[in-house]
Design a protein around this motif. Structure first.
Motif, mmCIF file in Angstrom:
data_model
loop_
_atom_site.group_PDB
_atom_site.id
_atom_site.type_symbol
_atom_site.label_atom_id
_atom_site.label_comp_id
_atom_site.label_asym_id
_atom_site.label_seq_id
_atom_site.Cartn_x
_atom_site.Cartn_y
_atom_site.Cartn_z
ATOM 1 N N ALA A 67 -17.294 34.967 -17.974
ATOM 2 C CA ALA A 67 -15.990 35.100 -18.616
ATOM 3 C C ALA A 67 -15.058 36.012 -17.837
ATOM 4 O O ALA A 67 -13.878 35.700 -17.627
ATOM 5 C CB ALA A 67 -16.171 35.630 -20.035
ATOM 6 N N ILE A 68 -15.591 37.135 -17.376
ATOM 7 C CA ILE A 68 -14.748 38.117 -16.694
ATOM 8 C C ILE A 68 -14.384 37.635 -15.292
ATOM 9 O O ILE A 68 -13.243 37.804 -14.843
ATOM 10 C CB ILE A 68 -15.448 39.495 -16.660
ATOM 11 C CG1 ILE A 68 -15.762 39.949 -18.092
ATOM 12 C CG2 ILE A 68 -14.589 40.509 -15.930
ATOM 13 C CD1 ILE A 68 -14.613 39.859 -19.069
ATOM 14 N N ASP A 69 -15.340 37.016 -14.598
ATOM 15 C CA ASP A 69 -15.015 36.441 -13.287
ATOM 16 C C ASP A 69 -13.940 35.373 -13.406
ATOM 17 O O ASP A 69 -13.177 35.135 -12.464
ATOM 18 C CB ASP A 69 -16.263 35.844 -12.638
ATOM 19 C CG ASP A 69 -17.225 36.901 -12.124
ATOM 20 O OD1 ASP A 69 -16.833 38.083 -12.059
ATOM 21 O OD2 ASP A 69 -18.372 36.541 -11.789
ATOM 22 N N GLY A 70 -13.876 34.718 -14.564
ATOM 23 C CA GLY A 70 -12.860 33.701 -14.793
ATOM 24 C C GLY A 70 -11.518 34.256 -15.233
ATOM 25 O O GLY A 70 -10.590 33.481 -15.493
ATOM 26 N N ALA A 86 -16.204 23.108 -17.749
ATOM 27 C CA ALA A 86 -15.250 23.156 -16.637
ATOM 28 C C ALA A 86 -14.903 24.590 -16.260
ATOM 29 O O ALA A 86 -14.673 24.890 -15.087
ATOM 30 C CB ALA A 86 -13.993 22.370 -17.008
ATOM 31 N N PHE A 87 -14.850 25.496 -17.247
ATOM 32 C CA PHE A 87 -14.505 26.895 -16.973
ATOM 33 C C PHE A 87 -15.459 27.499 -15.955
ATOM 34 O O PHE A 87 -15.064 28.331 -15.133
ATOM 35 C CB PHE A 87 -14.546 27.690 -18.283
ATOM 36 C CG PHE A 87 -14.081 29.116 -18.163
ATOM 37 C CD1 PHE A 87 -12.753 29.453 -18.350
ATOM 38 C CD2 PHE A 87 -14.980 30.137 -17.873
ATOM 39 C CE1 PHE A 87 -12.327 30.778 -18.251
ATOM 40 C CE2 PHE A 87 -14.564 31.459 -17.773
ATOM 41 C CZ PHE A 87 -13.237 31.780 -17.961
ATOM 42 N N ALA A 88 -16.718 27.095 -15.992
ATOM 43 C CA ALA A 88 -17.718 27.633 -15.070
ATOM 44 C C ALA A 88 -17.617 27.013 -13.686
ATOM 45 O O ALA A 88 -18.144 27.570 -12.723
ATOM 46 C CB ALA A 88 -19.121 27.399 -15.632
ATOM 47 N N GLU A 89 -16.948 25.870 -13.584
ATOM 48 C CA GLU A 89 -16.969 25.096 -12.345
ATOM 49 C C GLU A 89 -15.652 25.104 -11.586
ATOM 50 O O GLU A 89 -15.635 24.912 -10.376
ATOM 51 C CB GLU A 89 -17.315 23.630 -12.674
ATOM 52 C CG GLU A 89 -18.627 23.428 -13.409
ATOM 53 C CD GLU A 89 -19.802 23.347 -12.474
ATOM 54 O OE1 GLU A 89 -19.614 22.894 -11.331
ATOM 55 O OE2 GLU A 89 -20.913 23.729 -12.880
ATOM 56 N N SER A 90 -14.524 25.297 -12.288
ATOM 57 C CA SER A 90 -13.222 24.974 -11.714
ATOM 58 C C SER A 90 -12.214 26.110 -11.856
ATOM 59 O O SER A 90 -11.920 26.541 -12.981
ATOM 60 C CB SER A 90 -12.670 23.724 -12.418
ATOM 61 O OG SER A 90 -11.302 23.549 -12.182
ATOM 62 N N ARG A 124 -10.120 27.478 -15.299
ATOM 63 C CA ARG A 124 -9.973 28.880 -15.686
ATOM 64 C C ARG A 124 -8.494 29.246 -15.824
ATOM 65 O O ARG A 124 -8.106 29.964 -16.752
ATOM 66 C CB ARG A 124 -10.676 29.771 -14.671
ATOM 67 C CG ARG A 124 -12.196 29.566 -14.668
ATOM 68 C CD ARG A 124 -12.907 30.596 -13.858
ATOM 69 N NE ARG A 124 -12.861 30.346 -12.421
ATOM 70 C CZ ARG A 124 -13.716 29.588 -11.756
ATOM 71 N NH1 ARG A 124 -14.700 28.973 -12.399
ATOM 72 N NH2 ARG A 124 -13.617 29.439 -10.444
ATOM 73 N N SER A 125 -7.672 28.741 -14.910
ATOM 74 C CA SER A 125 -6.236 29.006 -14.981
ATOM 75 C C SER A 125 -5.629 28.429 -16.255
ATOM 76 O O SER A 125 -4.829 29.086 -16.935
ATOM 77 C CB SER A 125 -5.546 28.412 -13.750
ATOM 78 O OG SER A 125 -4.144 28.492 -13.857
ATOM 79 N N ILE A 126 -6.011 27.214 -16.596
ATOM 80 C CA ILE A 126 -5.494 26.589 -17.810
ATOM 81 C C ILE A 126 -5.918 27.387 -19.045
ATOM 82 O O ILE A 126 -5.128 27.603 -19.969
ATOM 83 C CB ILE A 126 -5.985 25.131 -17.906
ATOM 84 C CG1 ILE A 126 -5.355 24.286 -16.796
ATOM 85 C CG2 ILE A 126 -5.660 24.538 -19.279
ATOM 86 C CD1 ILE A 126 -5.962 22.899 -16.668
ATOM 87 N N THR A 127 -7.160 27.842 -19.055
ATOM 88 C CA THR A 127 -7.674 28.576 -20.209
ATOM 89 C C THR A 127 -6.923 29.879 -20.426
ATOM 90 O O THR A 127 -6.496 30.201 -21.538
ATOM 91 C CB THR A 127 -9.171 28.851 -20.032
ATOM 92 O OG1 THR A 127 -9.873 27.610 -19.857
ATOM 93 C CG2 THR A 127 -9.741 29.589 -21.231
ATOM 94 N N VAL A 128 -6.751 30.637 -19.351
ATOM 95 C CA VAL A 128 -6.010 31.900 -19.470
ATOM 96 C C VAL A 128 -4.573 31.632 -19.906
ATOM 97 O O VAL A 128 -4.017 32.341 -20.754
ATOM 98 C CB VAL A 128 -6.066 32.668 -18.130
ATOM 99 C CG1 VAL A 128 -5.165 33.902 -18.190
ATOM 100 C CG2 VAL A 128 -7.499 33.077 -17.808
ATOM 101 N N SER A 137 -0.454 22.432 -14.649
ATOM 102 C CA SER A 137 0.059 21.861 -13.403
ATOM 103 C C SER A 137 -1.000 21.768 -12.311
ATOM 104 O O SER A 137 -0.913 20.916 -11.422
ATOM 105 C CB SER A 137 1.251 22.684 -12.903
ATOM 106 O OG SER A 137 0.875 24.032 -12.657
ATOM 107 N N CYS A 138 -2.032 22.620 -12.351
ATOM 108 C CA CYS A 138 -3.051 22.597 -11.303
ATOM 109 C C CYS A 138 -3.850 21.302 -11.291
ATOM 110 O O CYS A 138 -4.477 20.954 -10.276
ATOM 111 C CB CYS A 138 -3.992 23.788 -11.447
ATOM 112 S SG CYS A 138 -4.899 23.838 -13.018
#
Length: 528
Positions: free
Chosen positions: A131-134, A490-494, A498-502, A514-515
């Motif tokens: 989570a934090i790395d993301g 996907a959060f763990a892979e991409s 991660r950008s979309i989630t944040v 947009s990514c």
């Protein structure tokens, strides 16, 4: 979903429930909201004071134990939440859940994010690094609490004997009746061990876990928070937002497992979707298609061939000094690919090598996952079977599983179809586990207007991208995203995921997607 078959590469997931209405009502009646003056605002750090609310008590203290060092927890504020083992019996046995809160990097928004781990049976505190790395704590504190029964909880219902059986079974025919008897024997031994420890096995399920998180929010004095769940944690999140919507600002779910569909049957559909996504990507890449044409047909032919005539080989893996015997049959090949989509670039080459008589790459990956030190003593099988056997198997038959498999893979032999991916001998296991079925309401569809990010992955062979569209039909303010070319969670892979989630937690009704436009398939390995 985290299940009996470990991945050859460890990631935070695993592989796609609630209290009866009366029980939930009892819980809510017993939880009195903390007064406004006690709530944590932007200037008041979470988890710095002890608080009792209803039948739950939070106490600050040392950070929970983890199997491996978690750098993200350095400087975290930690403690324990004590709750009833059964929320409808508040005077009965108590259990303790580990809590860790990682502070926001920059400004701290008043509404934190709470992380719901995968599994069932994975430990949320051990997933903190992911989570934090993301970047999830860029602007918000992130809260990790061990689900009941998991590694950093007390009691921890781990049963490493099952993990050791998985490792020892490498030399057995995967779906053979004799393997099944040993498999169920390991499950029964786990049950007997946990019963001797005094655990009420019927209390370890999604509904009780959802009530734990409702208690945590109030015990921490949080007026409003956000939820992010991965894999099985999406099942928990959908149940939580249905049963306890109070104080939920937004919900993100990634690798979606709908409570209304969860079960072994659903995993066949997921496998079909994930396999097809990968095979299609190879077919659309000129070099891959030229070198490995008709990859799907080749794979299915190998499943049939190996199921009829398993092959035996030996491999060496880093954790074992001596060579290890591995039997590859059709069931093993299906289960290998279910997790091998996480290393998609090498899959076509591995399948081609097997087709030409070289099983080493696949055998090494299959054995490496089961023999990894990370595969032993970390998954809470007590929670996993509590979910499987009260919320899944009572609502589908073994015949249903075979029919679902045949719809997805008409050419597979019945012996393969009888054991859904990553859930071998599940119904027999659940007969041995012997817990009562959950109320039928466990299968209710979640209907909500809470802003929800519904994220899936194009190569997800464990929960399937179609699950996202399914749950979004009844989530009126949902944003549906499928991240192509990556596997389960996907959060763990991409980085894009991660950008979309944040972005979503910043703007829950208008995340920046947009990514997605710039994503490319993996460059598949091409053997000479």
């Amino acid at each position: 979903m985290s299940v009996r078959q470990p991945h050859h590469r460890r990631t935070a997931r695993r592989l796609p429930a609630a209290l009866a209405g009366a029980t939930a009502g009892l819980l809510l009646a017993g939880l009195v909201a903390a007064p406004a003056s006690a709530e944590n605002g932007p200037g008041s750090p979470l988890a710095t004071v002890a608080r009792t609310v209803g039948d739950a008590r939070f106490v600050p203290g040392p950070c929970p134990r983890t199997a491996d060092p978690i750098p993200a927890l350095e400087g975290a504020r930690c403690g324990t939440l004590t709750v009833p083992e059964k929320h409808d019996r508040p005077k009965g046995r108590k259990i303790t859940l580990g809590v860790a809160i990682v502070a926001a990097v920059t400004r701290r928004a008043a509404d934190p994010i709470v992380w719901f781990a995968g599994g069932p049976g994975d430990d949320a505190v051990s997933e903190a690094q992911l989570a934090i790395d993301g970047g999830l704590n860029r602007d918000r504190d992130v809260i990790f609490m061990s689900q009941r029964g998991t590694y950093s909880a007390d009691p921890a219902l781990l049963c490493p004997n099952i993990d050791r059986f998985n490792a020892d079974s490498l030399g057995l025919v995967y779906g053979a009746p004799s393997t099944g008897r040993l498999h169920v024997g390991a499950t029964r031994a786990c049950r007997e061990q946990l019963k001797r420890q005094g655990a009420a096995l019927s209390a370890y399920n999604t509904g009780e876990s959802a009530a734990d998180y409702a208690a945590l929010r109030l015990a921490l004095g949080i007026r409003q928070w956000n939820v992010f769940g991965i894999s099985y944690g999406t099942d928990l999140a959908l149940t939580y937002m249905r049963k306890f919507p109070q104080g939920v600002r937004s919900v993100g779910i990634d690798g979606v497992l709908p409570p209304s569909l969860a079960g072994a049957s659903l995993t066949w559909s997921a496998a079909r979707q994930g396999f097809d996504g990968l095979f299609k990507a190879c077919a659309q890449q000129r070099s891959c298609n030229r070198r490995y044409p008709h990859l799907s047909d080749t794979f299915e032919r190998l499943v049939r061939r190996l199921e009829a005539r398993p092959i035996t080989t030996t491999v060496t893996v880093p954790s074992r000094p001596a060579p290890v015997k591995v039997v590859l049959d059709g069931g093993v090949l299906v289960n290998w690919l279910t997790s091998a989509t996480h290393v998609a670039a090498g899959v076509p080459r591995s399948i081609d090598e097997l087709a030409h008589g070289n099983p080493q790459r696949i055998a090494e990956q299959w054995a490496g996952g089961k023999l990894s030190p990370q595969a032993i003593g970390r998954l809470a099988h007590g929670l996993a079977y509590g979910v499987f056997c009260s919320e899944w198997t009572p609502f589908e038959t073994e015949a249903d599983v075979i029919r679902a498999g045949r719809r997805a893979f008409p050419s597979f032999p019945r012996s393969v179809l009888a054991n859904a991916p990553q859930l071998p001998f599940l119904h027999a296991d659940c007969r041995a586990w012997s817990v009562p079925p959950a109320p039928h309401s466990i299968r209710n569809v979640t209907r909500s207007s809470i802003p929800t990010l519904v994220m899936s992955a194009g190569f997800d062979a464990q929960t399937g991208a179609s699950n996202g569209a399914y749950v979004a039909r009844t989530l009126s303010r949902s944003t549906v995203v499928t991240v192509p070319y990556v596997a389960h969670v996907a959060f763990a892979e991409s980085p894009c995921a991660r950008s979309i989630t944040v972005s979503f937690f910043d703007s829950p009704t208008a995340p920046n997607k947009s990514c997605l436009a710039g994503l490319q398939p993996p460059r598949f390995e091409i053997a000479p």
